[in-house]
Design an enzyme around this catalytic site. Sequence first.
Site, PDB file in Angstrom:
ATOM      1  N   VAL A  11      -4.820  -0.530  -1.437  1.00  0.00           N
ATOM      2  CA  VAL A  11      -4.245  -1.732  -2.058  1.00  0.00           C
ATOM      3  C   VAL A  11      -4.676  -2.922  -1.207  1.00  0.00           C
ATOM      4  O   VAL A  11      -4.619  -2.869   0.025  1.00  0.00           O
ATOM      5  CB  VAL A  11      -2.705  -1.641  -2.130  1.00  0.00           C
ATOM      6  CG1 VAL A  11      -2.115  -2.916  -2.715  1.00  0.00           C
ATOM      7  CG2 VAL A  11      -2.292  -0.438  -2.970  1.00  0.00           C
ATOM      8  N   GLY A  26      -3.098   7.413   1.669  1.00  0.00           N
ATOM      9  CA  GLY A  26      -3.912   6.266   1.261  1.00  0.00           C
ATOM     10  C   GLY A  26      -5.351   6.409   1.734  1.00  0.00           C
ATOM     11  O   GLY A  26      -5.616   6.900   2.840  1.00  0.00           O
ATOM     12  N   GLN A  28      -8.647  10.471   7.787  1.00  0.00           N
ATOM     13  CA  GLN A  28      -7.382  11.210   7.866  1.00  0.00           C
ATOM     14  C   GLN A  28      -7.238  12.139   6.648  1.00  0.00           C
ATOM     15  O   GLN A  28      -6.761  13.269   6.762  1.00  0.00           O
ATOM     16  CB  GLN A  28      -6.221  10.214   7.920  1.00  0.00           C
ATOM     17  CG  GLN A  28      -4.855  10.837   7.830  1.00  0.00           C
ATOM     18  CD  GLN A  28      -3.737   9.868   8.196  1.00  0.00           C
ATOM     19  OE1 GLN A  28      -3.446   9.678   9.355  1.00  0.00           O
ATOM     20  NE2 GLN A  28      -3.117   9.256   7.208  1.00  0.00           N
ATOM     21  N   LEU A  80      -4.598  -3.861   2.803  1.00  0.00           N
ATOM     22  CA  LEU A  80      -3.266  -4.010   3.401  1.00  0.00           C
ATOM     23  C   LEU A  80      -3.099  -3.019   4.554  1.00  0.00           C
ATOM     24  O   LEU A  80      -3.507  -1.869   4.464  1.00  0.00           O
ATOM     25  CB  LEU A  80      -2.176  -3.783   2.356  1.00  0.00           C
ATOM     26  CG  LEU A  80      -2.108  -4.793   1.216  1.00  0.00           C
ATOM     27  CD1 LEU A  80      -0.830  -4.580   0.395  1.00  0.00           C
ATOM     28  CD2 LEU A  80      -2.158  -6.245   1.714  1.00  0.00           C
ATOM     29  N   GLY A 110       0.844  -1.208   0.000  1.00  0.00           N
ATOM     30  CA  GLY A 110       0.000   0.000   0.000  1.00  0.00           C
ATOM     31  C   GLY A 110       0.874   1.251   0.000  1.00  0.00           C
ATOM     32  O   GLY A 110       0.680   2.165  -0.812  1.00  0.00           O
ATOM     33  N   HIS A 111       1.850   1.276   0.919  1.00  0.00           N
ATOM     34  CA  HIS A 111       2.764   2.430   0.955  1.00  0.00           C
ATOM     35  C   HIS A 111       3.549   2.532  -0.350  1.00  0.00           C
ATOM     36  O   HIS A 111       3.762   3.618  -0.879  1.00  0.00           O
ATOM     37  CB  HIS A 111       3.784   2.277   2.087  1.00  0.00           C
ATOM     38  CG  HIS A 111       3.194   2.235   3.455  1.00  0.00           C
ATOM     39  ND1 HIS A 111       3.163   1.095   4.224  1.00  0.00           N
ATOM     40  CD2 HIS A 111       2.610   3.200   4.204  1.00  0.00           C
ATOM     41  CE1 HIS A 111       2.607   1.354   5.379  1.00  0.00           C
ATOM     42  NE2 HIS A 111       2.253   2.620   5.402  1.00  0.00           N
ATOM     43  N   ARG A 119      -1.169  -3.643  10.597  1.00  0.00           N
ATOM     44  CA  ARG A 119      -1.815  -4.402  11.680  1.00  0.00           C
ATOM     45  C   ARG A 119      -2.161  -5.829  11.283  1.00  0.00           C
ATOM     46  O   ARG A 119      -2.395  -6.667  12.152  1.00  0.00           O
ATOM     47  CB  ARG A 119      -3.121  -3.721  12.100  1.00  0.00           C
ATOM     48  CG  ARG A 119      -2.881  -2.449  12.840  1.00  0.00           C
ATOM     49  CD  ARG A 119      -4.182  -1.699  12.995  1.00  0.00           C
ATOM     50  NE  ARG A 119      -3.920  -0.435  13.647  1.00  0.00           N
ATOM     51  CZ  ARG A 119      -4.456  -0.065  14.800  1.00  0.00           C
ATOM     52  NH1 ARG A 119      -5.283  -0.858  15.410  1.00  0.00           N
ATOM     53  NH2 ARG A 119      -4.163   1.099  15.333  1.00  0.00           N
TER      54      ARG A 119
HETATM   55  O1  PAF Z   1      -1.126   7.389   7.960  1.00  0.00           O
HETATM   56  C1  PAF Z   1      -0.085   7.373   8.644  1.00  0.00           C
HETATM   57  O2  PAF Z   1       0.742   6.482   8.536  1.00  0.00           O
HETATM   58  C2  PAF Z   1       0.166   8.492   9.641  1.00  0.00           C
HETATM   59  O3  PAF Z   1      -1.014   8.889  10.245  1.00  0.00           O
HETATM   60  C3  PAF Z   1       0.905   9.683   9.037  1.00  0.00           C
HETATM   61  C4  PAF Z   1       0.070  10.389   7.979  1.00  0.00           C
HETATM   62  C5  PAF Z   1       2.224   9.236   8.439  1.00  0.00           C
HETATM   63  C6  PAF Z   1       1.224  10.710  10.118  1.00  0.00           C
HETATM   64  O4  PAF Z   1       2.037  10.177  11.120  1.00  0.00           O
END
Ligand code: PAF
Length: 300
Positions: free
Chosen positions: A186, A157, A163, A194, A36-37, A197
């Site tokens: 993803v 994402g 968020q 994904l 995903g990242h 956790r």
């Molecule tokens: O989504 C995340 O992984 C976190 O909330 C972020 C945006 C990196 C901020 O720490």
Amino acid sequence: MKQIQKSADLQQAVHEAKEKGLQIGLVPTMGALHEGHLSLIERALKENDLVVVSLFVNPIQFNNKEDLEKYPRTIEADLELIQGLIGRVKAKATELLAFTPSVEEMYPDGEPTEIVYHFGPVEEVMEGPRRPGHFNGVAVVVRRLFDLAQPTRAYFGEKDYQQIAIIRALLEQIKYPIELVACPIVRADDGLALSSRNKRLSPAARQMAPAINATLEQAAEMAEYEEVDDVKEWVLDTLSSWHEVNDCGEGLKFEPEYFEIVDARTLQPIADWDEAGDLGAVGCIAVWLDGVRLIDIVKF
Ligand code: PAF
């Protein structure tokens, strides 16, 4: 790829890039990277000249100390994943900076408890009241990253749907000319979104977890002919009544914390499909399974 640990070094690199008129893409992460990242980083590499990926476990966004302690810290493996991705992607970017600051580097004057943002209704629903202080902590660290990296675009994402709404509200407040790029979830082949956790799930729970996405997909089909409240009730009932037994003979069940069908921009619950505005409606769920809190979304 270059690893940078000091804020001043990042600022210097950004200053030089800006002097050359380069476009900067920022991908904020807390490490423990997965596909995903990588999809966010890949997109940033294709759309910008310089990419900054931050890997920082932000203590002030954890409202649960145990969650912070348990959060996986896998910097070396993360850097290898990024390096591997750079080799695979046809990138526009000629450089990637992996920013891996310490807590002291990020918050040199101590944790900034005095900064309090107010985002109004978008923070008053779903995750907001259940994780007090979480979105404030996210906003504080993201703003700090914006200040340091001065990105043209920032990538987030859609799994953490709320968020994104918070970051959108933050950008409206601080008026930084940054393009917010919301990227699709993803999923594993079996549909599970994904998440770092997922590693905490037992094998039996991992097998059961794709039922969340399967239920949401069915809900999207039901939305064609059912009322909002009926779809909501069906999702909650379906998951709550799902029982399986793990290898030790113990019962495994889903414990939904919430499932809300909301306007995709304002995040306010809708009672009728017609109430959804320009971005449509989205269903957001948080559900406990095997002691792990999973979140997911479905677009209607
Ligand atoms: O989504 C995340 O992984 C976190 O909330 C972020 C945006 C990196 C901020 O720490």
